[in-house]
Design an enzyme around this catalytic site. Structure first.
Site, PDB file in Angstrom:
ATOM      1  NE  ARG A 400      -3.807  -2.286   0.288  1.00 45.81           N
ATOM      2  CZ  ARG A 400      -4.884  -2.478   1.061  1.00 45.81           C
ATOM      3  NH1 ARG A 400      -5.245  -1.536   1.920  1.00 45.81           N
ATOM      4  NH2 ARG A 400      -5.583  -3.592   0.976  1.00 45.81           N
ATOM      5  CD  GLU A 402      -3.258   3.247   2.308  1.00 49.27           C
ATOM      6  OE1 GLU A 402      -3.046   3.092   3.536  1.00 49.27           O
ATOM      7  OE2 GLU A 402      -4.279   2.829   1.738  1.00 49.27           O
ATOM      8  NE  ARG A 408      -5.705   2.960  12.771  1.00 46.25           N
ATOM      9  CZ  ARG A 408      -7.020   2.814  12.778  1.00 46.25           C
ATOM     10  NH1 ARG A 408      -7.560   1.764  13.363  1.00 46.25           N
ATOM     11  NH2 ARG A 408      -7.795   3.712  12.209  1.00 46.25           N
ATOM     12  CG  HIS A 409      -2.046   3.161   8.512  1.00 47.59           C
ATOM     13  ND1 HIS A 409      -2.670   3.892   9.487  1.00 47.59           N
ATOM     14  CD2 HIS A 409      -3.020   2.750   7.650  1.00 47.59           C
ATOM     15  CE1 HIS A 409      -3.971   3.949   9.248  1.00 47.59           C
ATOM     16  NE2 HIS A 409      -4.216   3.251   8.140  1.00 47.59           N
ATOM     17  CD  GLU A 552      -9.856  -2.434   9.374  1.00 48.47           C
ATOM     18  OE1 GLU A 552      -9.494  -3.423   8.720  1.00 48.47           O
ATOM     19  OE2 GLU A 552      -9.427  -1.291   9.184  1.00 48.47           O
ATOM     20  CB  SER A 555     -11.811  -4.664   5.456  1.00 46.19           C
ATOM     21  OG  SER A 555     -12.818  -4.003   4.744  1.00 46.19           O
ATOM     22  NE  ARG A 604      -4.305  -2.218  11.205  1.00 46.19           N
ATOM     23  CZ  ARG A 604      -4.877  -1.251  10.482  1.00 46.19           C
ATOM     24  NH1 ARG A 604      -6.210  -1.136  10.459  1.00 46.19           N
ATOM     25  NH2 ARG A 604      -4.144  -0.422   9.767  1.00 46.19           N
TER      26      ARG A 604
END
Length: 630
Positions: A400, A402, A408-409, A552, A555, A604
């Site tokens: 990712r 991002e 948490r990323h 979370e 998903s 996670r």
């Protein structure tokens, strides 16, 4: 002339002085006190009388040379008064050089004696490297010394045992009196006088004390062993042979036994100066904080320092155990899904286009065209269902792009993905997922209790609580709970913030007594294009997220398997249908079962299950916007 006695006294004296001066009676080489030349004319006694005393003349006869000698004194080649001849100079120089040479000889002789003495001492104390080829030849090998580089020369026949198999009880596999070989890392060492105590570490948290004491019957060999032990550095890999004996050792995991060293060899020696001590990396934040007001505060190890030397950081027992828990989650994930009829697949990670709308993508050149690193195996999982692989899962990397700098990323993580055909409702999938997570939670607490205990010594956490049946909240209920918590949720069509997720998790824990729950019916606008809309209100979708402790971890959704509906959603979201999406949609046109699935982030799950403060602690070598090494 001194023969003219009729001359006046004054004239006779002047004549005599002229004769003395002309004759060179100031003889060279004759010196008096203080090194001054002696004037030989002083042998004469002058008086103001008209005669020259005969006594003076008689003395002069002993002084003046004869004619042949006078000729030499009167030579014009004689050096000036007070200057040495060339022969004398050469003699003096030769004597000086001889003295210097003798001094140098003695100095060299002394240096040679000193060097010989040192060489003898070094020879006596030198410890050769050991090439251990066979246990049958062990008696011919030194009992201490660095091992030559292990290059698969032979298999020696030594049987290395695990530290955890040693004990002081009679029923221990290797009890008192057993002679064993152990390979491990030198956790600590203390040499004092004629004794040495060291701690050997295996698997990061199995430790055993080993000791050596000076042998009065063999003092030279004992001194040599002590000297070698002093050269060992912590974190080195060593091989030790010794005899098990009973002991009371509170500081090691093996508390009722120790090893009396008979042989020790360093296999891989660590640097004497390390970036930080594993001992410091193993301390809890509470312990470090409590020490700050003492005379010897413990150092604070920053996250970047730890990650720059991650291999060293992972030697700390708790950090090492976290990696073992990560492995356990994968194992339990596989076990549960295999037991429920799933097949493991492996999908491409180089793809022609984005697999997740709304997520950043890394691109790379692919032989003149642009390829992407897969953001998930989503499209291929669904095509696997179209291939009649009705239940599939995959464990693999996810990328990712991002630019997120949160705790948490990550830019790369490990995905635990599953997809399955359903008959009527996506709850069929949620039930499978719930069963799988129950298996993980229960398995960790029972089968990996030792690792969890080690981790919780440094990082406080409690086991995750969960319900026997799935705890599923619907979106409207979640909105009501959050409004009661004081949040302005508007029309309830936006995504949840981190604060809202935590507040919802606290409320669910209080209301349903569970840390683990599911939330479904998310708004369609915030879900990917492949999500099936809610049949009653297309503003919402048949999608869901799964939470641990209000954060979370997963998903998922029922997928839109109708090619026309999914094409319409793609156009509505403004996504261009490239080659990758064309083949994806085409697979549905050839007939596909209704299906649903989920994507789970491994790091996670570990991070939240263990109550860690940063997901990077749950990643072996984390990747984020600021880190691509090590």
């Amino acid at each position: 002339s001194i023969e003219h006695r009729t001359a006046r006294p004054t004239e006779r004296m002047v004549s005599l002085m002229l004769l003395i001066t002309a004759s060179g009676l100031l003889r060279r080489g004759a010196v008096g006190r203080g090194g001054n030349p002696v004037l030989f004319a002083s042998a004469f006694s002058f008086s103001t009388k008209n005669e020259l005393p005969t006594t003076s003349l008689s003395r002069a006869r002993h002084v003046f040379p004869r004619a042949s000698q006078s000729a030499r004194f009167m030579s014009t080649d004689a050096p000036p008064a007070g200057e040495k001849t060339e022969e004398e100079k050469a003699a003096i120089k030769a004597a000086r050089e001889a003295r210097k040479a003798e001094k140098e000889r003695k100095k060299a002789e002394k240096a040679a004696q000193k060097a010989a003495k040192l060489a003898a001492q070094e020879a006596a104390n030198h410890i050769d490297e050991v090439t251990y080829l066979s246990v049958d030849d062990q008696d011919s090998y030194a009992t201490m010394g660095d091992m030559t580089v292990v290059m698969s020369r032979s298999r020696s026949g030594r049987d290395f045992v695990d530290v955890k198999e040693i004990g002081g009880a009679d029923d221990a596999k290797y009890g008192p009196g057993s002679k064993v070989w152990i390979s491990g890392r030198l956790n600590s060492i203390r040499v004092k006088g004629g004794s040495c105590f060291l701690v050997l570490r295996q698997n990061s948290f199995d430790t055993l004390q080993a000791c050596f004491f000076k042998d009065k019957e063999n003092p030279e060999q004992s001194a040599k062993m002590i000297k070698y032990l002093k050269t060992l550095t912590t974190e080195s890999i060593v091989n030790i042979e010794g005899t098990v004996s009973c002991a009371d050792v509170r500081s090691c995991s093996i508390q009722d036994a120790e090893l009396a060293i008979t042989r020790i060899h360093s296999v891989s020696k660590a640097d004497a100066m390390l970036p930080f001590l594993v001992e410091d990396a193993a301390r809890s934040e509470k312990e470090v904080e409590a020490s700050q007001d003492t005379d010897r505060p413990f150092p604070r190890l920053g996250q970047e320092l730890r990650l720059d030397h991650r291999w060293l950081d992972l030697r700390a027992p708790a950090n090492n155990a976290i990696m073992r828990i990560q492995s356990a989650v994968c194992q339990l994930f596989r076990e549960s899904l295999y037991s429920q009829g799933f097949v493991e697949i492996h999908t491409p990670k180089l793809i022609a286009g984005e697999s997740e709308s709304g997520a950043g993508v890394f691109t790379t050149d692919y032989f003149g065209t642009t390829a992407c690193l897969a953001q998930s195996p989503q499209l291929y999982k669904q095509m696997a269902i179209s291939s009649d692989l009705n239940r599939v899962f995959e464990i693999g990397p996810v990328f990712r792009a991002e630019n997120s700098h949160t705790r948490r990323h990550l830019c790369e993580f490990t995905g635990l993905d599953l997809e399955m055909a359903i008959d009527e409702h996506y709850m069929e999938t949620l039930e499978v997922v719930h069963t799988m997570f129950k298996h993980i939670f229960e398995g960790l607490e029972t089968r990996w209790a030792k690792e969890l205990k080690v981790i919780r010594t440094q990082y406080d956490s409690e086991p995750v609580t969960f319900t026997d049946e799935p705890c599923v909240l619907h979106w409207p209920e979640a909105m009501d709970i959050l409004r009661e918590q004081g949040f302005d949720m508007g029309e309830g069509l936006g995504d949840l913030t981190g604060a809202q997720e935590l507040a919802l998790g606290s409320a669910v824990k209080e209301k349903y007594s569970t840390d683990f729950f599911m939330l479904d019916k998310y708004p369609s606008d915030i879900r990917p294009f492949y999500t099936m809309p809610d049949p009653e209100d297309d503003r919402f979708s048949n999608s869901y997220d799964i939470f641990i402790r209000g954060q979370e971890i997963c998903s998922g959704a029922q997928r839109c398997h109708d090619p026309d509906v999914v094409t319409e959603i793609i156009h509505k979201k403004g996504i261009e249908i490239g080659d990758g999406l064309k083949t994806y949609i085409e697979s549905f046109r050839h007939g596909v079962s209704p299906h649903a699935g989920a994507g789970i982030g491994l790091e996670r799950v570990v991070f939240l299950y263990l109550g860690l403060d940063n997901v990077r602690k749950a990643s072996m070598f984390p990747r984020d916007p600021n880190r691509c090494t090590p």
